[in-house]
Design a protein around this motif. Structure first.
Motif, short mmCIF file in Angstrom:
data_model
loop_
_atom_site.label_atom_id
_atom_site.label_comp_id
_atom_site.label_asym_id
_atom_site.label_seq_id
_atom_site.Cartn_x
_atom_site.Cartn_y
_atom_site.Cartn_z
N MET A 14 -14.08 0.82 25.17
CA MET A 14 -13.06 -0.19 24.91
C MET A 14 -13.69 -1.34 24.11
O MET A 14 -14.80 -1.77 24.42
CB MET A 14 -12.53 -0.71 26.27
N THR A 15 -13.00 -1.81 23.12
CA THR A 15 -13.49 -2.96 22.35
C THR A 15 -13.13 -4.25 23.07
O THR A 15 -12.26 -4.28 23.96
CB THR A 15 -12.88 -2.99 20.94
N GLN A 16 -13.78 -5.33 22.66
CA GLN A 16 -13.43 -6.64 23.21
C GLN A 16 -11.98 -6.97 22.88
O GLN A 16 -11.27 -7.55 23.70
CB GLN A 16 -14.36 -7.72 22.66
N GLU A 17 -11.55 -6.58 21.71
CA GLU A 17 -10.17 -6.84 21.30
C GLU A 17 -9.18 -6.08 22.20
O GLU A 17 -8.16 -6.63 22.62
CB GLU A 17 -9.96 -6.43 19.84
N GLU A 18 -9.49 -4.82 22.49
CA GLU A 18 -8.61 -4.02 23.35
C GLU A 18 -8.52 -4.62 24.76
O GLU A 18 -7.42 -4.72 25.33
CB GLU A 18 -9.10 -2.57 23.43
N LEU A 19 -9.65 -5.02 25.30
CA LEU A 19 -9.64 -5.64 26.63
C LEU A 19 -8.86 -6.95 26.58
O LEU A 19 -8.06 -7.24 27.47
CB LEU A 19 -11.06 -5.88 27.14
N GLY A 20 -9.09 -7.73 25.53
CA GLY A 20 -8.37 -8.99 25.38
C GLY A 20 -6.86 -8.78 25.33
O GLY A 20 -6.10 -9.52 25.97
N LEU A 74 -21.05 6.41 40.44
CA LEU A 74 -20.61 7.78 40.20
C LEU A 74 -19.17 7.83 39.70
O LEU A 74 -18.85 8.60 38.80
CB LEU A 74 -20.75 8.61 41.48
N LEU A 75 -18.31 7.01 40.28
CA LEU A 75 -16.92 6.98 39.83
C LEU A 75 -16.81 6.48 38.39
O LEU A 75 -15.98 6.96 37.63
CB LEU A 75 -16.06 6.13 40.77
N ALA A 76 -17.66 5.53 38.03
CA ALA A 76 -17.65 5.04 36.65
C ALA A 76 -18.05 6.16 35.68
O ALA A 76 -17.45 6.34 34.62
CB ALA A 76 -18.58 3.85 36.50
N ILE A 77 -19.05 6.95 36.07
CA ILE A 77 -19.48 8.07 35.24
C ILE A 77 -18.38 9.12 35.16
O ILE A 77 -18.08 9.64 34.08
CB ILE A 77 -20.79 8.67 35.80
N THR A 81 -16.34 10.31 31.81
CA THR A 81 -16.32 11.72 31.43
C THR A 81 -14.89 12.25 31.35
O THR A 81 -14.51 12.91 30.38
CB THR A 81 -17.13 12.56 32.43
N VAL A 82 -14.11 11.93 32.36
CA VAL A 82 -12.73 12.41 32.42
C VAL A 82 -11.90 11.79 31.30
O VAL A 82 -11.07 12.46 30.69
CB VAL A 82 -12.12 12.11 33.80
N ARG A 83 -12.14 10.53 31.02
CA ARG A 83 -11.39 9.88 29.95
C ARG A 83 -11.65 10.58 28.62
O ARG A 83 -10.75 10.78 27.82
CB ARG A 83 -11.75 8.41 29.87
N LYS A 84 -12.90 10.98 28.42
CA LYS A 84 -13.22 11.69 27.19
C LYS A 84 -12.50 13.04 27.16
O LYS A 84 -12.07 13.49 26.11
CB LYS A 84 -14.73 11.90 27.09
N MET A 85 -12.39 13.67 28.31
CA MET A 85 -11.71 14.96 28.38
C MET A 85 -10.20 14.78 28.37
O MET A 85 -9.46 15.65 27.93
CB MET A 85 -12.11 15.70 29.65
N GLY A 86 -9.73 13.67 28.90
CA GLY A 86 -8.31 13.38 28.91
C GLY A 86 -7.50 14.27 29.83
O GLY A 86 -6.32 14.50 29.59
#
Length: 101
Positions: A14-20, A74-77, A81-86
């Motif tokens: 996520m970019t700073q702009e997206e988070l903003g 672990l949940l962050a990892i 990973t899941v986000r990349k897989m979608g």
């Protein structure tokens, strides 16, 4: 806290702009947090925790215990990973289930 925000944001690509945008703030405000020049308003802590799928305690630096910290990492990892897989959505319920053990 800024280091955690930067780490969690980058882990989610996520970019700073997206988070903003998600917080109705400028990218410059996010940059100031991450550089340690300012802190997020207290009213935004819960929103940040929801966006990053973590606890407010984690964002604020409170370590519950080593097990909870490990689960959060672990949940962050898994989330990254899941986000990349979608293909899967990690929910707060899953985190709570394992943090309360």
């Amino acid at each position: 806290m800024g280091v955690k925000v930067a780490h969690l944001r980058r882990a989610r690509n996520m970019t700073q702009e997206e988070l903003g945008k998600r917080l109705n703030l400028s990218a410059q405000a996010i940059s100031k947090w991450e550089n340690g020049d300012s802190l997020p308003d207290l009213s935004l802590i819960a929103d940040l925790a929801a966006i990053f799928d973590c606890t407010t305690d984690y964002l604020l630096g409170r370590r519950l215990n080593d097990k909870a910290d490990l689960v959060m990492r672990l949940l962050a990892i898994i989330h990254q990973t899941v986000r990349k897989m979608g293909t899967l959505n990690i929910t707060m319920g899953l985190r709570r289930k394992y943090l309360l053990r």
